[in-house]
Motif scaffolding. Sequence first.
Motif, PDB file in Angstrom:
ATOM      1  N   ARG A  55      56.505 105.731  51.243  1.00  0.00           N
ATOM      2  CA  ARG A  55      55.326 105.090  52.068  1.00  0.00           C
ATOM      3  C   ARG A  55      55.232 104.479  51.029  1.00  0.00           C
ATOM      4  N   ALA A  56      55.023 104.747  49.832  1.00  0.00           N
ATOM      5  CA  ALA A  56      55.083 103.696  48.484  1.00  0.00           C
ATOM      6  C   ALA A  56      56.645 102.887  48.458  1.00  0.00           C
ATOM      7  N   GLU A  57      56.916 103.051  49.031  1.00  0.00           N
ATOM      8  CA  GLU A  57      57.689 101.309  48.317  1.00  0.00           C
ATOM      9  C   GLU A  57      58.907 101.715  47.353  1.00  0.00           C
ATOM     10  N   LEU A  58      58.869 103.539  47.120  1.00  0.00           N
ATOM     11  CA  LEU A  58      59.800 102.865  45.944  1.00  0.00           C
ATOM     12  C   LEU A  58      61.024 103.216  45.509  1.00  0.00           C
ATOM     13  N   LYS A  59      61.404 102.294  45.056  1.00  0.00           N
ATOM     14  CA  LYS A  59      62.915 102.224  44.547  1.00  0.00           C
ATOM     15  C   LYS A  59      63.812 102.865  44.207  1.00  0.00           C
ATOM     16  N   ALA A  60      65.152 102.498  43.868  1.00  0.00           N
ATOM     17  CA  ALA A  60      65.915 103.331  42.709  1.00  0.00           C
ATOM     18  C   ALA A  60      65.614 102.633  40.721  1.00  0.00           C
ATOM     19  N   GLY A  61      65.067 103.900  40.305  1.00  0.00           N
ATOM     20  CA  GLY A  61      64.669 103.485  39.136  1.00  0.00           C
ATOM     21  C   GLY A  61      63.119 103.210  39.007  1.00  0.00           C
ATOM     22  N   ASP A  62      62.094 103.131  40.182  1.00  0.00           N
ATOM     23  CA  ASP A  62      60.809 103.823  39.341  1.00  0.00           C
ATOM     24  C   ASP A  62      61.006 105.401  39.040  1.00  0.00           C
ATOM     25  N   ARG A  63      59.784 105.520  38.590  1.00  0.00           N
ATOM     26  CA  ARG A  63      59.141 106.751  38.155  1.00  0.00           C
ATOM     27  C   ARG A  63      58.628 107.544  39.101  1.00  0.00           C
ATOM     28  N   LEU A  64      58.568 108.999  39.274  1.00  0.00           N
ATOM     29  CA  LEU A  64      57.900 109.939  40.314  1.00  0.00           C
ATOM     30  C   LEU A  64      56.606 110.472  40.303  1.00  0.00           C
ATOM     31  N   PRO A  65      55.455 109.994  40.154  1.00  0.00           N
ATOM     32  CA  PRO A  65      54.598 110.672  39.892  1.00  0.00           C
ATOM     33  C   PRO A  65      54.496 112.741  38.791  1.00  0.00           C
ATOM     34  N   ALA A  66      53.550 112.317  37.783  1.00  0.00           N
ATOM     35  CA  ALA A  66      53.983 113.747  37.229  1.00  0.00           C
ATOM     36  C   ALA A  66      53.658 115.054  37.745  1.00  0.00           C
TER      37      ALA A  66
END
Length: 241
Positions: free
Chosen positions: A34-45
């Motif tokens: 839903r946040a549309e994260l892609k390869a290479g994006d950092r996840l929330p801490a």
Amino acid sequence: MSEIADRDAPLMSALQPLDRAGQVTQALASFISRAELKAGDRLPAERQLMDALGVGRSTIREVVGRFQALGVMETRKGSGTYLLKPVSVDTVHMPLSFESGNLKENLLQSLEVRRGLELEVSVLAARRRTAEDLVTIEAALDEMERVHQLEGTSGPQDRVFHLAIYDAAHNPLFRQLLEQMRGVFTQFFENPVDRKDFAKRSYPFHRTLFNAIAAQDTEAARRETLKILDVVEEDIKDMAP
């Protein structure tokens, strides 16, 4: 990162105290999609995930470890956890399970699969292990033996030892398969027959298995693994129907 953090609250909500790890797996996969994260994006801490989902650090780390084993996340020391591949709820595979309610039958069937995997893994670990792998495997073995001497059993530590050997095979597909069979394989390390001495006779073979891997003796590694699994099979067959 602040951009992702701002989107945490509306996309995730605190979970009920049921199957926390399973819920977090689904919730994190849903958030990524839903946040549309892609390869290479950092996840929330880690702390953000704990606060957003209402779970402890150990649960977050367990779930991240599952995703790492599936090859879709990577944790970089001092930097955070990053997405390696797109993830959605649809791509989170359902774990393998049994329809039968007969514990003895379930254990014997899963042991057949475990035997096939671990015999191959032990050979590959003996062939490919690094000096760092040996340190990790021996540390797990020392802890397993320490707990066993104190308590007479060491299920969780035994599991850590075998997982270290899987990692030493240096083939991520084995760990991915293991993740899908987590439920059925975990039974072996949770005293399934309510006997403190379950598989106790196999403990000396764990040390000889380590020695074979250290010596890069593939045949000995296979032989010692088979000894461990044969003891487990004998104790399962001794169970009441």
